[in-house]
Design an enzyme around this catalytic site. Structure first.
Site, mmCIF file in Angstrom:
data_model
loop_
_atom_site.group_PDB
_atom_site.id
_atom_site.type_symbol
_atom_site.label_atom_id
_atom_site.label_comp_id
_atom_site.label_asym_id
_atom_site.label_seq_id
_atom_site.Cartn_x
_atom_site.Cartn_y
_atom_site.Cartn_z
ATOM 1 C CG ASP A 190 -5.438 -6.016 0.006
ATOM 2 O OD1 ASP A 190 -5.392 -6.902 0.874
ATOM 3 O OD2 ASP A 190 -5.397 -4.807 0.299
ATOM 4 C CG HIS A 200 -1.901 -1.161 1.214
ATOM 5 N ND1 HIS A 200 -2.709 -1.516 0.156
ATOM 6 C CD2 HIS A 200 -2.124 -2.091 2.182
ATOM 7 C CE1 HIS A 200 -3.394 -2.600 0.469
ATOM 8 N NE2 HIS A 200 -3.048 -2.975 1.681
#
Length: 452
Positions: A321, A270
């Site tokens: 994810d 991220h």
């Protein structure tokens, strides 16, 4: 796949770029020869358009089973932290059999969209209630079995998770299935070496979950276990940044770069909330930025600061994810579109005169491969992992080679995928995995049990 195979491609994306009339020989699943500029030999398997398979550098496979369950407006400040409560309730009921079925479904969908390797950031370790299984690797073995069943390449990243917040806070009730101490985690890593060795091209890494879930001493100990990749969630949410500042006086990426030996083995997953200086320093460290645009949009996390990171030579890859939607082309498309929306300009992530789709794809292949300790692209000695596109798709017809990736990513999407090969074995035909029907039927049955 054993034996020798011969392929001919009218146009194929090689590490040096798009190349015409390429013959590739595959021996025992690996590329044995690449010959550009040759006519197809009699009897050779021919395809019009091919690209290397794409690495998916960050997946929580079990979350595919809860996709769509957290899209109800609960009022108030709905964010990652409220989504997490739905995840805790879902995960509380999963057994190893459930996990294998859900992971296999997720991996089938990944392959169907062009992902040929997955980095499984796996933190669901213990039994319902938090007790340790008779075999402490039972849940990881379910992941290994799902990878073997579907054919996807696996970089397994068992997660070390010990605390509920910065400063070593005791874990909460919803986290009891995740937690380890360092010695128990080290035993898990050792236990997994033999089963992973049975999978072709498998890689074992480590994954300290996040700065909020490990202490500095635990981070240092975990990062030295083995010589594989090191992945960590970092700076995903604003609250995480605020809490890290309150604990240490530094922002998460700032603290990590100042206290850990971050280098090209590391993947910073991220890294959404970075200052320009943090972006520059993380790029210069060699660490890969693990970007997950669909999940980051779904959770309302924010948009990655691409400009300072890329200006400093940063390397990135993409991941699915939370697996709320599994689509390799959509991840790359949304990565670019997020930058367009943030800056109100078009064609942001390619240098002047370059194809955006081509730039995105080649960067994600190289960065994802580095993050997962895997070979990048189609070259001699590398696994024969590739994707073929339907040359008759309306978004691909009459396109020059340099625009094919643009046509796929921005105008066609997964509908243009014809086939996906892993180690020379065709797993996907006409966009459908060979074992989809059986795996999907089991997934439906398992979800009936979990969501009852």
């Amino acid at each position: 796949m054993s034996g020798q195979q011969s392929f001919h491609f009218d146009r194929i994306l090689l590490p040096e770029g798009w190349t015409r009339d390429v013959a590739i020989t595959v021996r025992d699943g690996l590329v044995a020869a690449v010959e550009p500029g040759v006519a197809p030999a009699a009897g050779v398997e021919r395809h019009a358009i091919a690209l290397p398979g794409l690495p998916n550098l960050h997946s929580h496979a079990f979350q595919r089973g809860m996709a769509g369950l957290a899209e109800v407006n609960l009022g108030g400040d709905d964010s990652f932290w409220s989504w997490r409560e739905t995840m805790y309730r879902f995960v509380a009921r999963l057994t190893p059999d459930h996990l294998r079925a859900i992971a296999a479904q997720a991996y089938v969908e990944m392959l169907e969209t062009g992902f040929t390797r997955v980095g499984e950031f796996h933190y669901l370790h213990h039994d319902i209630g938090g007790g340790v299984f008779a075999d402490p690797a039972a849940m990881s073995l379910a992941i290994v079995e799902a990878a073997a069943e579907t054919g996807i390449a696996l970089t397994h990243l068992p997660v070390f998770y010990a605390h509920a917040g910065f400063g070593g806070l005791a874990p909460g009730e919803g986290q009891r299935r995740f937690v380890h101490d360092v010695d128990g985690y080290a035993r898990l890593i050792d236990r997994l070496r033999a089963p992973l060795a049975t999978l072709p091209d498998a890689v074992l890494g480590v994954a300290p979950h996040s700065l909020r879930a490990v202490t500095p001493d635990e981070l240092a100990a975990v990062a030295t276990l083995g010589d594989g990749p090191v992945h960590i969630h970092i700076a995903e949410q604003v609250k995480e940044v605020e809490d890290c500042l309150a604990w240490s006086g530094a922002r998460p990426v700032e603290w990590l770069l100042g206290h850990a030996p971050v280098d090209a083995r590391w993947c910073l997953v991220h890294a959404t909330h970075m200052t320009d200086e943090e972006a520059r320093r993380s790029a210069e460290s060699g660490a890969v930025a693990g970007l997950c645009p669909i999940t980051e949009a779904n959770l309302g996390d924010g948009i990655f600061p691409a400009d300072p990171f890329l200006a400093a030579g940063g390397v990135y890859g993409i991941g699915s994810d939370s697996n709320v939607l599994i689509d390799a082309s959509e991840e790359l498309r949304l990565l670019e579109y997020g930058q367009r929306l943030a800056h109100r300009r078009r064609n942001r992530l390619a240098p002047a005169g370059a194809s955006v789709g081509d730039t995105l794809y080649r960067a994600a292949v190289a960065g994802g491969a580095r993050a997962l300790s895997a070979p990048a692209g189609l070259a001699v000695g590398h696994p024969a992992d590739f994707v073929t596109l339907d040359a008759d798709h309306p978004a691909l017809v009459e396109r020059d080679a340099g625009l094919l990736t643009d046509g796929w990513l921005f105008a066609a999407g997964r509908q243009a995928i014809d086939g996906v090969w892993r180690r020379g074995r065709r797993l996907v035909t006409a966009g459908r995995h060979a074992d989809r029907a059986r795996i999907a039927a089991r997934y439906r049955r398992i979800l009936g049990e979990v969501l009852a």
